[in-house]
Design a protein around this motif. Structure first.
Motif, PDB file in Angstrom:
ATOM      1  N   SER A  38       0.835  -1.196   0.000  1.00 50.87           N
ATOM      2  CA  SER A  38       0.000   0.000   0.000  1.00 50.87           C
ATOM      3  C   SER A  38       0.869   1.244   0.000  1.00 50.87           C
ATOM      4  O   SER A  38       2.093   1.190  -0.018  1.00 50.87           O
ATOM      5  N   SER A  39       0.188   2.424   0.069  1.00 43.85           N
ATOM      6  CA  SER A  39       0.911   3.683   0.184  1.00 43.85           C
ATOM      7  C   SER A  39       1.585   3.755   1.555  1.00 43.85           C
ATOM      8  O   SER A  39       1.220   3.033   2.486  1.00 43.85           O
ATOM      9  N   LEU A  40       2.560   4.641   1.649  1.00 41.34           N
ATOM     10  CA  LEU A  40       3.255   4.805   2.924  1.00 41.34           C
ATOM     11  C   LEU A  40       2.300   5.294   3.999  1.00 41.34           C
ATOM     12  O   LEU A  40       1.460   6.171   3.763  1.00 41.34           O
ATOM     13  N   THR A  41       2.398   4.725   5.190  1.00 40.40           N
ATOM     14  CA  THR A  41       1.560   5.147   6.309  1.00 40.40           C
ATOM     15  C   THR A  41       2.229   6.301   7.050  1.00 40.40           C
ATOM     16  O   THR A  41       3.419   6.608   6.845  1.00 40.40           O
ATOM     17  N   PHE A  42       1.459   6.928   7.936  1.00 45.13           N
ATOM     18  CA  PHE A  42       1.997   8.035   8.734  1.00 45.13           C
ATOM     19  C   PHE A  42       3.150   7.553   9.618  1.00 45.13           C
ATOM     20  O   PHE A  42       4.178   8.231   9.762  1.00 45.13           O
TER      21      PHE A  42
END
Length: 372
Positions: A38-42
């Motif tokens: 997935s996209s990078l998380t916080f």
């Protein structure tokens, strides 16, 4: 629960649920979003900031996060500033970039759209259009577009960037895109595990040891008639398998076993086949004929080059588009005899029949005494 299942449970769109999971620091289970994840998380952006302050390299950060180095490099390139990399600001910018609806390049550029439509009306492929635009307008990036963007503008619902009727100008003429599985998405072809070509003994490759066969089917009209072909790699000797009624796994198993068991034991080294459904009972062929079976990689007919060449020769007797069930067993034997009686350049102008006879007449074949 996976983010998609959790989203369905609370009644929101899966993409919304995925974003909520990322914002809360949750991680999508590995494998649900493919190998790129997935996209990078916080949390990952905070970790990137900490490791960058510690002077870690891009590749070291990528290894620590389990990400591709290009993902980390792109993240830093997009969001690094004179003040350094700020994870809170970077995460906010990523959210803004991901906002929808977002117009595509073709929809927002009338010149590009007109150029693509003109090319499609001339029956150019999207790749030809993209490459020609780059060549004709090298200094105008507004007219530079990938062929994949054109395909998406034609096929993806809701974008409406190109007229749907333009799909008829494509060579395939499809109104819907044909899905293709990625290698990591391939399902197991058969119930019993396959032994792949990479595990085949090295002695098979150089044709020095006889008894290793390649097999396949030639199909006739109306796709219900077929003839099995077996070719010995060393001598090019050919046997044809009679399949008058059907060519499913049971019929192919019985035909191959009946043909192979007529051979001396020393000529039952191995059988190489493609991953066609007709080999669903390959494990039974191995047991009944005492013949190891190896499988080619998907879409790699050159890995059975001898058999492919032989199938081409057989089309002289069994043309494409004809009913192959009309040929009786004795006719197949006659055709095989004709093919085995042809001199071959690869055999020093011996015939396959002569090469096999000389092989069987030798005092030893592959280290095992033979009986002529």
């Amino acid at each position: 629960m996976a983010s998609e299942a959790a989203a369905c449970e609370v009644g929101v769109h899966p993409r919304t649920g995925q974003r909520w999971a990322q914002e809360s620091g949750g991680r999508v289970p590995a494998g649900l979003l493919g190998p790129a994840g997935s996209s990078l998380t916080f949390d990952e952006r905070i970790q990137i900031a900490d490791l960058k302050l510690a002077r870690w390299s891009v590749r070291a950060i990528a290894r620590e996060l389990g990400r591709d180095p290009s993902t980390i490099s792109r993240e830093l390139r997009r969001n690094d500033s004179s003040r350094g990399y700020g994870p809170h600001w970077a995460h906010r910018q990523a959210e803004l970039r991901r906002s929808r609806p977002k117009s595509g390049k073709i929809g927002s550029c009338p010149r590009l759209r007109q150029a693509i439509e003109d090319g499609l009306e001339q029956e150019w492929s999207p790749e030809q259009i993209a490459c020609r635009l780059r060549r004709d307008f090298p200094d105008d990036p507004e007219l530079h577009v990938s062929h994949e963007t054109t395909y998406q503008a034609l096929y993806v619902q809701g974008r409406g960037e190109l007229r749907r009727e333009l799909t008829k100008a494509l060579r395939t003429g499809r109104t819907r895109r044909k899905p293709h599985r990625q290698p990591y998405e391939r399902r197991q072809r058969f119930v019993e595990p396959m032994v792949m070509l990479s595990d085949r003994p090295a002695e098979v490759e150089d044709r020095a040891v006889p008894g290793h066969w390649e097999g396949d089917l030639i199909i006739g009209t109306p796709n219900t008639s077929a003839i099995g072909t077996l070719v010995e790699r060393s001598t090019r000797f050919t046997m044809l398998v009679h399949l008058p009624q059907r060519h499913d796994a049971i019929a192919v198993r019985d035909g191959v076993v009946a043909a192979i068991t007529t051979l001396p034991e020393q000529l039952r080294g191995s059988l190489t086949w493609d991953q066609g459904s007709e080999m669903g009972l390959h494990h039974e062929i191995k047991v009944q004929a005492d013949l190891p079976v190896y499988f080619c990689d998907p879409g790699s007919p050159w890995q059975r080059g001898t058999n492919e060449n032989t199938n081409g020769l057989l089309r002289q007797y069994f043309p494409k588009g004809t009913d192959l069930s009309s040929h009786p067993r004795d006719h197949l034997a006659d055709v095989a005899a004709r093919l085995n009686g042809r001199p071959r350049k690869s055999l020093g102008w011996d015939t396959p029949a002569e090469a096999l006879t000389r092989l069987l007449s030798s005092p030893q074949t592959n280290g095992v005494a033979t009986t002529p």
